[in-house]
Write a protein that holds these residues in place. Sequence first.
Motif, PDB file in Angstrom:
ATOM      1  N   LYS A 287    -111.504  79.798  40.924  1.00 50.09           N
ATOM      2  CA  LYS A 287    -110.247  79.813  40.503  1.00 50.09           C
ATOM      3  C   LYS A 287    -109.303  80.146  41.437  1.00 50.09           C
ATOM      4  O   LYS A 287    -108.101  79.266  41.100  1.00 50.09           O
ATOM      5  N   LYS A 288    -109.699  80.157  42.671  1.00 50.73           N
ATOM      6  CA  LYS A 288    -108.557  80.087  43.808  1.00 50.73           C
ATOM      7  C   LYS A 288    -108.717  78.747  43.912  1.00 50.73           C
ATOM      8  O   LYS A 288    -107.372  78.252  44.752  1.00 50.73           O
ATOM      9  N   GLU A 289    -110.026  78.233  44.106  1.00 50.18           N
ATOM     10  CA  GLU A 289    -109.916  76.737  44.962  1.00 50.18           C
ATOM     11  C   GLU A 289    -108.715  75.499  43.431  1.00 50.18           C
ATOM     12  O   GLU A 289    -108.141  74.890  44.305  1.00 50.18           O
ATOM     13  N   ARG A 290    -109.281  76.445  42.337  1.00 47.63           N
ATOM     14  CA  ARG A 290    -108.824  75.294  40.809  1.00 47.63           C
ATOM     15  C   ARG A 290    -106.693  75.468  41.473  1.00 47.63           C
ATOM     16  O   ARG A 290    -106.506  74.467  41.403  1.00 47.63           O
ATOM     17  N   LYS A 291    -106.291  76.740  41.618  1.00 46.66           N
ATOM     18  CA  LYS A 291    -105.125  77.180  41.964  1.00 46.66           C
ATOM     19  C   LYS A 291    -104.728  75.768  43.468  1.00 46.66           C
ATOM     20  O   LYS A 291    -103.495  76.050  43.231  1.00 46.66           O
ATOM     21  N   ARG A 292    -105.658  76.973  44.331  1.00 46.64           N
ATOM     22  CA  ARG A 292    -105.432  75.580  45.642  1.00 46.64           C
ATOM     23  C   ARG A 292    -105.272  74.559  45.450  1.00 46.64           C
ATOM     24  O   ARG A 292    -104.036  73.989  46.145  1.00 46.64           O
ATOM     25  N   LYS A 293    -105.739  73.861  44.352  1.00 45.39           N
ATOM     26  CA  LYS A 293    -106.469  71.723  44.017  1.00 45.39           C
ATOM     27  C   LYS A 293    -104.894  72.032  43.477  1.00 45.39           C
ATOM     28  O   LYS A 293    -104.383  70.411  44.275  1.00 45.39           O
ATOM     29  N   ARG A 294    -104.283  72.482  42.630  1.00 44.72           N
ATOM     30  CA  ARG A 294    -102.916  72.188  41.748  1.00 44.72           C
ATOM     31  C   ARG A 294    -101.217  72.241  42.773  1.00 44.72           C
ATOM     32  O   ARG A 294    -101.375  71.530  42.554  1.00 44.72           O
ATOM     33  N   GLU A 295    -101.792  73.362  43.409  1.00 47.19           N
ATOM     34  CA  GLU A 295    -100.865  73.740  44.326  1.00 47.19           C
ATOM     35  C   GLU A 295    -100.311  72.479  45.326  1.00 47.19           C
ATOM     36  O   GLU A 295     -99.608  71.821  45.734  1.00 47.19           O
ATOM     37  N   GLN A 296    -101.864  71.483  45.961  1.00 49.34           N
ATOM     38  CA  GLN A 296    -101.647  70.714  46.743  1.00 49.34           C
ATOM     39  C   GLN A 296    -101.295  69.245  45.753  1.00 49.34           C
ATOM     40  O   GLN A 296    -100.861  68.413  46.671  1.00 49.34           O
ATOM     41  N   GLN A 297    -102.051  69.118  44.646  1.00 54.78           N
ATOM     42  CA  GLN A 297    -101.219  67.769  44.012  1.00 54.78           C
ATOM     43  C   GLN A 297     -99.720  68.152  43.227  1.00 54.78           C
ATOM     44  O   GLN A 297     -99.156  66.967  43.819  1.00 54.78           O
ATOM     45  N   ALA A 298     -99.361  69.370  43.403  1.00 52.85           N
ATOM     46  CA  ALA A 298     -97.800  69.280  43.216  1.00 52.85           C
ATOM     47  C   ALA A 298     -97.209  69.149  44.374  1.00 52.85           C
ATOM     48  O   ALA A 298     -96.039  68.473  44.530  1.00 52.85           O
ATOM     49  N   ARG A 299     -97.707  69.648  45.610  1.00 53.29           N
ATOM     50  CA  ARG A 299     -96.992  68.708  47.084  1.00 53.29           C
ATOM     51  C   ARG A 299     -96.697  67.922  46.977  1.00 53.29           C
ATOM     52  O   ARG A 299     -95.914  67.409  47.260  1.00 53.29           O
ATOM     53  N   ASP A 300     -98.222  66.792  46.354  1.00 50.29           N
ATOM     54  CA  ASP A 300     -98.364  65.618  46.716  1.00 50.29           C
ATOM     55  C   ASP A 300     -97.309  64.824  46.191  1.00 50.29           C
ATOM     56  O   ASP A 300     -96.757  63.874  45.880  1.00 50.29           O
ATOM     57  N   ASN A 301     -96.831  65.359  44.934  1.00 51.50           N
ATOM     58  CA  ASN A 301     -96.447  64.457  43.865  1.00 51.50           C
ATOM     59  C   ASN A 301     -94.778  65.102  44.210  1.00 51.50           C
ATOM     60  O   ASN A 301     -94.054  64.592  42.957  1.00 51.50           O
ATOM     61  N   ALA A 302     -94.270  65.503  44.655  1.00 53.30           N
ATOM     62  CA  ALA A 302     -93.209  66.670  44.166  1.00 53.30           C
ATOM     63  C   ALA A 302     -92.195  65.197  45.751  1.00 53.30           C
ATOM     64  O   ALA A 302     -92.700  64.786  46.316  1.00 53.30           O
ATOM     65  N   PRO A 303     -91.158  64.886  44.682  1.00 50.88           N
ATOM     66  CA  PRO A 303     -90.228  64.106  45.568  1.00 50.88           C
ATOM     67  C   PRO A 303     -89.324  64.904  46.785  1.00 50.88           C
ATOM     68  O   PRO A 303     -89.747  65.734  47.121  1.00 50.88           O
ATOM     69  N   ASP A 304     -89.583  63.430  47.826  1.00 54.12           N
ATOM     70  CA  ASP A 304     -89.066  64.111  49.148  1.00 54.12           C
ATOM     71  C   ASP A 304     -88.043  64.207  49.301  1.00 54.12           C
ATOM     72  O   ASP A 304     -86.867  63.917  49.003  1.00 54.12           O
TER      73      ASP A 304
END
Length: 187
Positions: free
Chosen positions: A170-187
């Motif tokens: 669950k923690k790993e999935r949460k970390r991956k989702r946060e990473q994807q959200a940071r990668d996809n976030a506009p600068d």
Amino acid sequence: MADDRRADADRRADLQLDQPSGTRSFAQFLNFNPDAIGYYAEKIARFLGTGRYLAIQTIIVIIWIAINVVWVSMRFDPYPFILLNLAFSTQAAYAAPLILLAQNRQTDRDKVQIEEDRARAAQTRADTEFLARELASLRVAIGELATRDFISRELDRLAPPDDDAAARRKKERKRKREQQARDNAPD
């Protein structure tokens, strides 16, 4: 064995000159194999269209003219070369129909080839349409399949809360989702 003896006797009877061979009418005499005639016509037409033929013909004409102009004692066709013109006319009279026959045979082969190409194209089109339908059905089926993330969420939801492995997943999935959200976030 008896059939072989009979066939040998028939062959020997055909070879005997004192036996009549039967009568052949003029129509039977002119009964030629059209494929054989066409085959030889094509060979002749192909030869007539080569540089070798033109070279041979040129050499023959030069020799012909040289003999009839230079060697007075060997003249057989004096200056207007009527016999040479007759030879060329005869050659042209036979060459033209032979070339036409060869072209007709080539046209027939081309028609057969075109029909084969059409059949092959129709089969290829049918195969392509079948594969396109299969690919579309696979895309629909894949869209209905459960994904890895869906299965892992369902397993996590069904797993007891005190399970360490489930908590780590669950923690790993949460970390991956946060990473994807940071990668996809506009600068």
